[in-house]
Design an enzyme around this catalytic site. Structure first.
Site, PDB file in Angstrom:
ATOM      1  N   PRO A   2       0.824  -1.207   0.000  1.00 32.36           N
ATOM      2  CG  PRO A   2      -0.781  -1.565   1.636  1.00 32.36           C
ATOM      3  CD  PRO A   2       0.534  -2.080   1.148  1.00 32.36           C
ATOM      4  CD  GLU A   3       1.972   3.920  -4.500  1.00 38.07           C
ATOM      5  OE1 GLU A   3       2.305   5.113  -4.460  1.00 38.07           O
ATOM      6  OE2 GLU A   3       2.012   3.224  -5.537  1.00 38.07           O
ATOM      7  CE  LYS A  52       5.399   3.134   0.082  1.00 35.39           C
ATOM      8  NZ  LYS A  52       6.065   2.227  -0.865  1.00 35.39           N
ATOM      9  NE  ARG A 121      14.920   4.091  11.350  1.00 35.04           N
ATOM     10  CZ  ARG A 121      14.525   3.648  12.548  1.00 35.04           C
ATOM     11  NH1 ARG A 121      15.157   4.069  13.633  1.00 35.04           N
ATOM     12  NH2 ARG A 121      13.525   2.792  12.671  1.00 35.04           N
ATOM     13  CG  ASN A 162       6.396   0.784  -8.964  1.00 39.88           C
ATOM     14  OD1 ASN A 162       7.233   1.585  -9.355  1.00 39.88           O
ATOM     15  ND2 ASN A 162       6.294  -0.437  -9.459  1.00 39.88           N
ATOM     16  NE  ARG A 258       8.185  -2.371  -6.294  1.00 41.35           N
ATOM     17  CZ  ARG A 258       7.523  -1.600  -5.414  1.00 41.35           C
ATOM     18  NH1 ARG A 258       8.160  -1.074  -4.381  1.00 41.35           N
ATOM     19  NH2 ARG A 258       6.231  -1.362  -5.574  1.00 41.35           N
TER      20      ARG A 258
END
Length: 269
Positions: A2-3, A52, A121, A162, A258
């Site tokens: 999931p984005e 995410k 991070r 993506n 990817r």
């Protein structure tokens, strides 16, 4: 995977349904049982997303950090609770709803400091009000790495996956293999602004739509997109099909494991 818009949508849903009241927390699978026992009956103070990552905050008692990864899912339903189906890592029950979490990459109870360390991070998240796009630009503008790879680096930019990567590069006419340092600041501002708008729309609708009105199926007469990800897009998963703008076949290659999609004519090198 999931984005970011999916996690922000979940955070809003969980904030509305569970925050501000005691919740029941269990781990039918058992892998989160000790942590669930510590939280059961406490007030969920807030739910938020960063990139995410999803965070359920319980004040000084800690924060549940969830990263869905490739296979994680939440299933929501109205009370009363149903039977446990499958490997439920965490069941959360509130005043009106309950939700089961299955298959996440991470489901862990952290201290507030540990949760903040995860956020620190990550790069800026276009969906957060506290985002600082200049921090991403500092890294992009100095990098020889392709902009396509940089947009997927969660340490540079949080929440972009993506689909958004391919679509924003198309919409801005940027060749995916252009080094980050070849972009100028004005173009980066356009990329950031476009990403934020697209992702906010994704939070509202629960799907990714990137196609302008003049290129929609009902306007052009083409068939609607059929894909489990839903939404109308320009290049993502359209390898070999004609570009919706110029008709050139959409190109495809693998980049860092990817799939990458772009139009060679609309995004010239």
């Amino acid at each position: 995977m999931p984005e970011g818009h999916t996690l922000h949508r979940l955070a809003k849903l969980h904030q509305r349904r569970y925050a501000g009241a005691p919740v029941r927390v269990a781990s039918p699978q058992g892998r989160f049982a000790a942590e669930a026992a510590l939280l059961d009956g406490l007030v969920l103070t807030s739910a938020e997303a960063y990139g995410k990552h999803l965070f359920h905050n319980y004040g000084p008692r800690g924060t549940v950090h969830v990263h869905l990864g490739l296979y994680g899912t939440f299933a929501e339903a109205v009370l009363p609770e149903g039977d446990v189906v499958g490997q439920v890592r965490m069941r959360l029950s509130g005043r009106t709803h309950w939700t089961d979490l299955r298959g996440p990459t991470r489901c862990e109870l952290l201290t507030e400091d540990e949760a903040e360390a995860i956020k620190e991070r990550l790069g800026p998240d276009p969906l957060r009000a506290d985002a600082k796009p200049e921090l991403a630009w500092q890294r992009i503008s100095r990098s020889r790495t392709s902009i396509a790879a940089l947009l997927m680096d969660q340490k540079v930019l949080a929440g972009v996956g993506n689909v958004y990567r391919a679509e924003v590069l198309f919409r801005q006419g940027i060749a995916p293999m252009v080094p980050g340092r070849s972009l100028d600041g004005a173009l980066w501002n356009d990329v950031w602004t476009d990403l934020a708008a697209l992702m906010r729309a994704g939070v509202r609708s629960g799907r990714i739509d990137t196609v302008a009105d003049e290129h929609l199926p009902e306007v052009t007469g083409r068939a609607p997109r059929q894909d489990r990800h839903g939404g109308e897009v320009y290049v993502y998963r359209r390898a070999g099909l004609p570009c919706l703008v110029c008709g050139t076949p959409v190109a495809h290659k693998e980049l860092a494991g990817r799939n990458l999609y772009w139009c060679p004519a609309c995004q010239p090198d």
